[in-house]
Write a protein that holds these residues in place. Structure first.
Motif, PDB file in Angstrom:
ATOM      1  N   UNK A   1       0.816  -1.217   0.000  1.00 10.72           N
ATOM      2  CA  UNK A   1       0.000   0.000   0.000  1.00 10.72           C
ATOM      3  C   UNK A   1       0.851   1.268   0.000  1.00 10.72           C
ATOM      4  N   UNK A   2       2.166   1.144   0.114  1.00 11.65           N
ATOM      5  CA  UNK A   2       3.012   2.330   0.156  1.00 11.65           C
ATOM      6  C   UNK A   2       2.830   3.244  -1.050  1.00 11.65           C
ATOM      7  N   UNK A   3       2.683   2.702  -2.284  1.00 10.28           N
ATOM      8  CA  UNK A   3       2.532   3.603  -3.441  1.00 10.28           C
ATOM      9  C   UNK A   3       1.300   4.498  -3.359  1.00 10.28           C
ATOM     10  N   UNK A   4       0.329   4.101  -2.547  1.00  9.13           N
ATOM     11  CA  UNK A   4      -0.896   4.894  -2.449  1.00  9.13           C
ATOM     12  C   UNK A   4      -0.805   5.977  -1.373  1.00  9.13           C
ATOM     13  N   UNK A   5       0.275   5.988  -0.616  1.00  5.58           N
ATOM     14  CA  UNK A   5       0.359   6.885   0.528  1.00  5.58           C
ATOM     15  C   UNK A   5       1.346   8.014   0.287  1.00  5.58           C
ATOM     16  N   UNK A   6       1.198   9.059   1.053  1.00  4.95           N
ATOM     17  CA  UNK A   6       2.127  10.189   1.012  1.00  4.95           C
ATOM     18  C   UNK A   6       3.137  10.104   2.144  1.00  4.95           C
ATOM     19  N   UNK A   7       2.693   9.565   3.274  1.00  5.02           N
ATOM     20  CA  UNK A   7       3.531   9.589   4.470  1.00  5.02           C
ATOM     21  C   UNK A   7       4.137   8.225   4.808  1.00  5.02           C
ATOM     22  N   UNK A   8       3.871   7.210   3.967  1.00  4.17           N
ATOM     23  CA  UNK A   8       4.546   5.937   4.119  1.00  4.17           C
ATOM     24  C   UNK A   8       4.075   5.075   5.272  1.00  4.17           C
ATOM     25  N   UNK A   9       5.013   4.307   5.808  1.00  3.00           N
ATOM     26  CA  UNK A   9       4.709   3.293   6.818  1.00  3.00           C
ATOM     27  C   UNK A   9       4.178   3.899   8.114  1.00  3.00           C
TER      28      UNK A   9
END
Length: 478
Positions: free
Chosen positions: A420-428
């Protein structure tokens, strides 16, 4: 003696006319009674009259408003049908059933699972199970002399008799007007051995009665429905069913269930006992500051205190492995931003924490309404507003509603997954933590609200004995 000639044709015509007159007159009389449907009559008076069981979680005065799941359903019915609803609160369910039977009300809501065929019933709007509630570490033998209480004389009568076949010396008691909380109190103090109760009622009171357990006795689960008189023509029932279906199809029903029952989903007996002890021993030292700074920042002090308990268990010198500290577990960056110099000073910490939480609530997108707005802000207090926004983005991409907590909380744990990282701005992020965090605070907040009800005059619901003479017709079209 005179004889009169009788014209057969004329006689036949007169007879036909007489029969026609009788038929037409009878039809008109009948139409006079059946011309208007139940819904027509409701529209004429612009009011639906409802009797509802008064109980926490169903229909209950909280401060200056009436709160409860069924209250929320009635508000939706009123809005969608465009007809004013007059609601009368009932504690004695005998009175509720009688009011429905004699036509004093259009419909009735018990909030209990009622399989009786004596009334017409709406589509189900909630599912629960029926069971017995008894104290922990108690066991019953077949020959024991036991006393059982029941809440609903109609819905629980048959299960009570079936239970009596298992325990022949069982005495069944029904005292009109008892609340579920009162019945659970009687079990808790030993005046009753057990009670028959729906699981929903049990969970709503569970945190207050940690020594009581629920054991389901019936399978499958029971539906909870709105009741209507058996002789009504179904026009109101049909419209109510359409509204219930609309609430369910829109997803609003799930939101309402989470709003009113979400805090009761998980229960930790040990943590609950610890919380009660700390509420008595630790909270008094800080309560005045919680009240002061909550008022300054337009917060409920009980919510602010619940956040502090989740953060530190109300310990002013608490320190986490990551370096946050104080009763509100303030970070160095937040302390600097809020202008405080000593995070371990409880007054400064509560001041900073209250302002920070208020700021987070203000930053929640305006389309998110309460109570979800507060749950989003609490999640942001724990994991950061950016990660919450990432979870909202994931929710929307996967077809959920990014503006309701019940959907976004399912997405938060996915912040820990690489896919799901590619969908996020702030990462883990450890996204499961804010889900547990918000859930715990909701439980503490509910406990606080019960322990410290708001001061001031509380609104009182209209009581069933305030009804005028029965005016609502109980026969079709009467």
């Amino acid at each position: 003696m005179r004889f009169y000639f009788v014209n057969p044709f004329k006689t036949l015509m007169l007879l036909f006319a007489a029969v026609f007159f009788v038929v037409v007159s009878g039809s008109l009389i009948i139409k006079g009674f059946t011309w208007r449907t139940q819904w027509d009559q409701i529209v004429d008076r612009n009011e639906i009259i409802v009797a509802v069981r008064e109980s926490e979680g169903i229909y209950w005065p909280v401060g200056q408003e009436i709160s409860g799941f069924e209250r929320g359903i009635l508000e939706e019915i009123e809005t969608q049908l465009g007809i004013s609803i007059s609601t009368f609160a009932v504690r004695n369910l005998d009175d509720l059933y009688q009011a429905l039977e004699v036509g004093a009300v259009d419909m009735a809501i018990t909030g209990t699972s009622n399989p009786s065929d004596l009334f017409q019933k709406s589509l189900p709007y909630y599912v629960t199970s029926l069971g017995i509630v008894r104290k922990k570490n108690t066991d019953f033998e077949t020959g024991d002399e036991l006393v059982a209480g029941i809440l609903d004389p109609l819905a629980h009568a048959l299960p009570a008799q079936q239970l009596k076949s298992q325990y022949p010396n069982l005495e069944i008691q029904y005292e009109p007007g008892r609340l579920s909380a009162e019945l659970m109190t009687l079990v808790d103090i030993g005046s009753l051995d057990l009670i028959l109760l729906d699981e929903r009622d049990f969970h709503l009171q569970q945190t207050v009665f940690p020594d009581l357990l629920f054991f389901p006795i019936e399978s499958p689960s029971r539906d909870i429905r709105i009741l209507f008189h058996s002789n009504h023509d179904g026009t109101l029932l049909s419209k109510v069913n359409n509204t219930i279906k609309s609430i369910q199809d829109s997803g609003l029903m799930v939101q309402m269930i989470d709003r009113y029952f979400g805090h009761a989903g998980e229960f930790d007996f040990v943590d609950n006992r610890t919380f009660e002890r700390h509420m008595a021993s630790r909270l008094p030292r800080y309560r005045a500051w919680f009240e002061q700074y909550a008022e300054q920042n337009n917060l409920d002090w009980r919510l602010l205190a619940a956040v502090a308990y989740q953060e530190s268990h109300w310990r002013a010198n608490a320190v986490s492995p990551t370096g946050v500290r104080g009763i509100m577990m303030v970070t160095q960056a937040t302390a600097k931003d809020m202008g405080i110099s000593n995070r371990s000073d409880p007054q400064q910490s509560i001041d900073a924490g209250s302002r920070y939480l208020s700021r987070l609530i203000d930053r929640v997108p305006e389309q998110i309404t309460e109570p979800d707005r507060t749950w989003f802000a609490l999640a942001a207090y724990n994991v950061g507003a950016g990660h919450v926004e990432d979870a909202r983005k994931i929710t929307e991409i996967e077809g959920g509603n990014p503006n309701i907590w019940i959907d976004v909380r399912k997405s938060l744990p996915k912040l820990a997954l690489k896919s799901y990282y590619p969908w996020t701005t702030y990462g883990y992020a450890r996204g499961n933590e804010p889900v547990v965090y918000v859930g715990n605070i909701r439980q503490y907040y509910e406990k606080m609200k019960k322990a410290f009800p708001k001061e001031g005059d509380s609104i009182q619901p209209d009581r069933l004995d305030q009804l005028p003479e029965a005016e609502v017709p109980i026969f079709q079209g009467l």
